[in-house]
Design a protein around this motif. Structure first.
Motif, short mmCIF file in Angstrom:
data_model
loop_
_atom_site.label_atom_id
_atom_site.label_comp_id
_atom_site.label_asym_id
_atom_site.label_seq_id
_atom_site.Cartn_x
_atom_site.Cartn_y
_atom_site.Cartn_z
N ARG A 229 0.77 -1.27 -0.03
CA ARG A 229 0.07 0.10 0.11
C ARG A 229 0.88 1.33 0.00
NH1 ARG A 229 -2.79 -3.53 -1.44
NH2 ARG A 229 -4.55 -4.54 -0.15
N ARG A 230 0.29 2.52 -0.41
CA ARG A 230 0.58 3.58 -0.67
C ARG A 230 -0.12 4.50 0.37
NH1 ARG A 230 5.11 4.71 -3.86
NH2 ARG A 230 5.47 3.12 -5.57
N TYR A 231 0.08 5.58 1.03
CA TYR A 231 -0.79 6.49 2.07
C TYR A 231 -0.41 7.91 1.61
CZ TYR A 231 -3.16 8.12 5.96
OH TYR A 231 -4.07 8.95 6.71
N ALA A 232 -1.16 8.78 1.42
CA ALA A 232 -1.23 10.18 1.45
C ALA A 232 -2.01 10.93 2.07
CB ALA A 232 -1.18 10.43 -0.18
N MET A 399 -11.89 -4.99 -3.55
CA MET A 399 -12.95 -5.28 -4.41
C MET A 399 -12.19 -4.34 -5.85
SD MET A 399 -16.49 -4.53 -2.49
CE MET A 399 -17.13 -3.77 -4.02
N ARG A 400 -11.36 -4.55 -6.33
CA ARG A 400 -10.67 -3.95 -7.52
C ARG A 400 -10.47 -2.39 -7.70
NH1 ARG A 400 -10.67 -7.15 -12.44
NH2 ARG A 400 -11.06 -5.19 -13.45
N LEU A 401 -10.73 -2.11 -6.40
CA LEU A 401 -10.64 -0.53 -6.25
C LEU A 401 -9.19 -0.19 -5.78
CD1 LEU A 401 -13.99 0.39 -4.40
CD2 LEU A 401 -13.61 0.20 -6.80
N ARG A 402 -8.30 0.33 -6.52
CA ARG A 402 -7.04 0.78 -6.21
C ARG A 402 -6.65 1.81 -5.51
NH1 ARG A 402 -3.99 -0.78 -11.99
NH2 ARG A 402 -3.88 -2.90 -11.81
N THR A 403 -7.82 2.86 -5.17
CA THR A 403 -7.67 3.82 -4.55
C THR A 403 -8.93 4.07 -3.65
OG1 THR A 403 -8.66 5.53 -6.07
CG2 THR A 403 -6.31 5.13 -5.96
N THR A 404 -8.71 4.57 -2.25
CA THR A 404 -10.05 4.91 -1.42
C THR A 404 -9.59 6.21 -0.74
OG1 THR A 404 -9.11 3.52 0.53
CG2 THR A 404 -10.86 2.71 -1.10
N ILE A 405 -10.50 7.02 -0.51
CA ILE A 405 -10.51 8.28 0.25
C ILE A 405 -11.31 8.14 1.39
CG2 ILE A 405 -10.23 10.81 0.06
CD1 ILE A 405 -9.83 10.47 -3.01
N ALA A 406 -10.64 8.59 2.55
CA ALA A 406 -11.47 8.77 3.63
C ALA A 406 -11.27 10.30 4.33
CB ALA A 406 -10.87 7.77 4.93
N ILE A 407 -12.49 10.94 4.66
CA ILE A 407 -12.25 12.27 4.96
C ILE A 407 -12.96 12.50 6.61
CG2 ILE A 407 -13.05 14.50 4.35
CD1 ILE A 407 -13.87 13.45 1.48
N LEU A 408 -12.03 12.91 7.35
CA LEU A 408 -12.36 13.07 8.73
C LEU A 408 -12.31 14.61 9.20
CD1 LEU A 408 -13.27 11.59 11.51
CD2 LEU A 408 -10.82 11.17 11.71
N GLY A 417 -7.50 11.16 3.87
CA GLY A 417 -6.54 10.13 4.17
C GLY A 417 -6.71 9.29 2.71
N ILE A 418 -5.75 9.03 2.08
CA ILE A 418 -5.88 8.41 0.54
C ILE A 418 -4.96 7.18 0.75
CG2 ILE A 418 -5.52 8.71 -1.88
CD1 ILE A 418 -5.36 11.83 -1.21
N THR A 419 -5.61 5.92 0.38
CA THR A 419 -5.04 4.97 0.25
C THR A 419 -4.78 4.19 -1.14
OG1 THR A 419 -5.80 4.30 2.68
CG2 THR A 419 -4.98 2.39 1.22
N GLY A 420 -3.70 3.65 -1.48
CA GLY A 420 -3.50 3.21 -2.75
C GLY A 420 -2.75 2.25 -2.92
N ASP A 421 -2.98 1.37 -3.91
CA ASP A 421 -2.25 0.23 -4.24
C ASP A 421 -0.59 0.69 -4.59
OD1 ASP A 421 -1.72 -2.64 -5.15
OD2 ASP A 421 -1.52 -1.90 -7.19
N PHE A 422 0.32 -0.19 -4.14
CA PHE A 422 1.77 0.30 -3.99
C PHE A 422 2.01 0.40 -5.78
CE2 PHE A 422 6.19 -0.29 -4.05
CZ PHE A 422 6.74 0.79 -2.94
N ASP A 423 1.87 -0.69 -6.36
CA ASP A 423 2.50 -0.81 -7.68
C ASP A 423 1.65 0.40 -8.62
OD1 ASP A 423 4.18 -2.78 -6.91
OD2 ASP A 423 2.64 -4.17 -7.07
N SER A 424 0.32 0.24 -8.49
CA SER A 424 -0.39 1.00 -9.68
C SER A 424 -0.82 2.46 -9.18
CB SER A 424 -1.82 0.38 -9.88
OG SER A 424 -2.43 0.25 -8.82
N ALA A 425 -0.16 2.84 -7.89
CA ALA A 425 -0.63 4.17 -7.53
C ALA A 425 0.68 4.92 -7.13
CB ALA A 425 -1.63 4.01 -6.61
N SER A 426 1.67 4.72 -7.66
CA SER A 426 2.92 5.44 -7.31
C SER A 426 2.92 7.04 -7.37
CB SER A 426 4.01 5.00 -8.39
OG SER A 426 3.96 5.29 -9.56
N ASP A 427 1.74 7.56 -8.07
CA ASP A 427 1.50 8.77 -8.06
C ASP A 427 0.44 9.33 -7.48
OD1 ASP A 427 -0.31 7.32 -9.46
OD2 ASP A 427 -0.23 8.49 -11.39
#
Length: 463
Positions: A229-232, A399-408, A417-427
């Motif tokens: 994973r990646r996190y931004a 579920m094939r979702l490569r990014t999710t965004i949580a807002i708090l 808070g943005i979570t992404g797949d490490f390989d496909s979300a390097s950007d």
């Protein structure tokens, strides 16, 4: 050895669905979390451990694991874990120099890769030391089968020092207990109205179901994800959001989704996907009342919205978002979903289990991303007398979702808070920068706009 059960409570259909989804995807870990960034240094381990044990005494679910019934004859149940050991749930890590945002994000991403142990209570707490500027952090993670965004944020709040504004957990639990006579009367009314309700639900839910399972434009956001994973993080303030909302008659939800739309638009262009097609985003909506926000369960429905990524002008884009969310909110889909879930609770569990497994193993291709908006504490928190500087949400991908965004939200802050797949979300940093830039554009336009009447509806509707 079988677990010795002292207290049991059945899992609801939606909770079981999250467990089935995790089992169907070997790369998915469905732990939702909140990071509290705190001033000073963490308390000694023994004092922190004693504090968490006291919290577990007030939240029995923290000492319970789930167990499946033999041959799925009935729903899985929460059962006391006789081998409960805090050391399995509390861990510590130290950030490398310089202990900045990037190091914190990397630590959170690693934690999001780890599944919660299904043989133990489905939560954990990670203490993160050596943040820059004399700070430390605490990440609390719990499974989606155990909490939703609102009850998860309330769980984090219960870890902090008590405040006069907090609601008592026991009173919230009490409010969940239903009068048997009232339930019986409701069941009779439900039976009498079943044919009309069924027809109404079909008309309300069918468009959403088709949008979720039907074909969508090809996108790099919707495909199998790997294990890492990646996190931004993107940050803003509620006063800025309210200024935008006042200028253009929009809610907090509208403005946040418009910022997400701008960010995904930027990321598509960054990836060279200039043919901007349909982008469907699933936005969970809370169905719980204020008095039950601390009850550790799920209170959620969902709203599927098409982001207007094709719109160039930021204000026109916000208007399109506002209209689409209002149309979804007024369509009756949420109420229909709630009724469907209530009916599912009354079906024989073997049939429900089969349907859940079938759904979990056939991923939806019509949904491109997931965004969830949670109202957090409105007042400042402290932990062991130290100020909680900010709260950062983090959620899993599946579920094939490569990014999710949580807002708090927290006090006057709003964190993405943005979570992404490490390989496909390097950007992934393009997304966080796009959110902040999209909000800055709207704020600049708001400063010269004539205020309009607000749109009716809740300021928050997210999970």
């Amino acid at each position: 050895m079988p677990v010795k059960v002292t207290t049991m409570a059945g899992l609801r259909t939606i909770d079981t669905g999250f467990l089935e989804l995790e089992e169907a995807d070997r790369h998915a870990g469905l732990g939702v979390g909140v990071v509290a960034v705190i001033a000073g240094t963490p308390p000694p381990r023994n004092r922190l451990g004693a504090r968490i044990l006291a919290i577990a005494d007030r939240h029995p679910r923290l000492r319970q694991r789930w167990q499946r019934a033999q041959r799925d004859r009935e729903a899985p149940a929460w059962a006391d874990d006789p081998a409960f050991d805090l050391n399995r749930h509390l861990s510590w890590t130290v950030l490398p120099d310089p202990g900045d945002d990037q190091a914190l994000r990397a630590a959170v991403a690693v934690e999001l890769e780890r599944r919660l142990d299904p043989d133990r209570p489905l939560w954990r707490c990670l203490v993160i030391e050596h943040l820059a500027d004399d700070r430390w952090a605490m990440l609390i993670q719990a499974h989606y089968a155990m909490v939703d965004g609102i009850s998860g944020a309330a769980l984090l709040e219960s870890f902090c020092d008590p405040t006069d504004s907090g609601l008592r957990v026991r009173s919230a639990e009490k409010s969940r207990r239903a009068d048997p006579l009232r339930l019986a009367g409701r069941a009779i009314r439900l039976s009498a109205a079943a044919p009309a309700q069924a027809l109404s639900m079909v008309y309300s839910v069918a468009p959403v179901v088709w949008a979720a399972v039907g074909p969508a434009a090809a996108s790099s956001f919707n495909a199998p994800a790997g294990r890492h994973r990646r996190y931004a993080i993107a940050r803003t303030t509620l006063p800025e959001i309210h200024a935008i909302g006042t200028a253009f008659g929009a809610t907090v939800n509208d403005v946040a989704v418009a910022a997400i739309t701008a960010a995904y638009r930027d990321l598509l262009r960054h990836r060279g996907e200039t043919a901007l097609g349909t982008m469907r985003v699933l936005i969970p909506r809370s169905t719980r009342g204020t008095s039950t926000k601390r009850v550790m369960d799920n209170g959620v429905s969902a709203m599927l919205t098409e982001l207007p990524i094709e719109v160039d002008d930021p204000v026109d884009r916000l208007t399109a978002v506002r209209c689409r969310i209002a149309a979804q909110r007024d369509s009756g889909v949420a109420e229909a979903e709630k009724t469907l879930l209530a009916l599912a609770e009354r079906l024989p569990f073997p049939a429900v289990a089969w349907a859940l497994r079938l759904a979990a193993r056939h991923p939806r291709r019509g949904v491109t991303a997931l965004a969830t908006i949670v109202p957090g504490p409105r007042h400042r928190l402290t932990f062991d007398g130290q100020l909680v500087l900010e709260l950062l949400p983090c959620m899993p991908i599946a579920m094939r979702l490569r990014t999710t965004i949580a807002i708090l939200s927290y006090a006057d802050q709003l964190a993405f808070g943005i979570t992404g797949d490490f390989d496909s979300a390097s950007d992934i940093d393009v997304l966080s920068a796009g959110i902040e830039h999209g909000l800055a554009e709207l704020l600049m336009r708001a400063q010269t706009a004539e205020p309009v009447l607000p749109v009716p509806g809740p300021a928050y509707s997210g999970r």
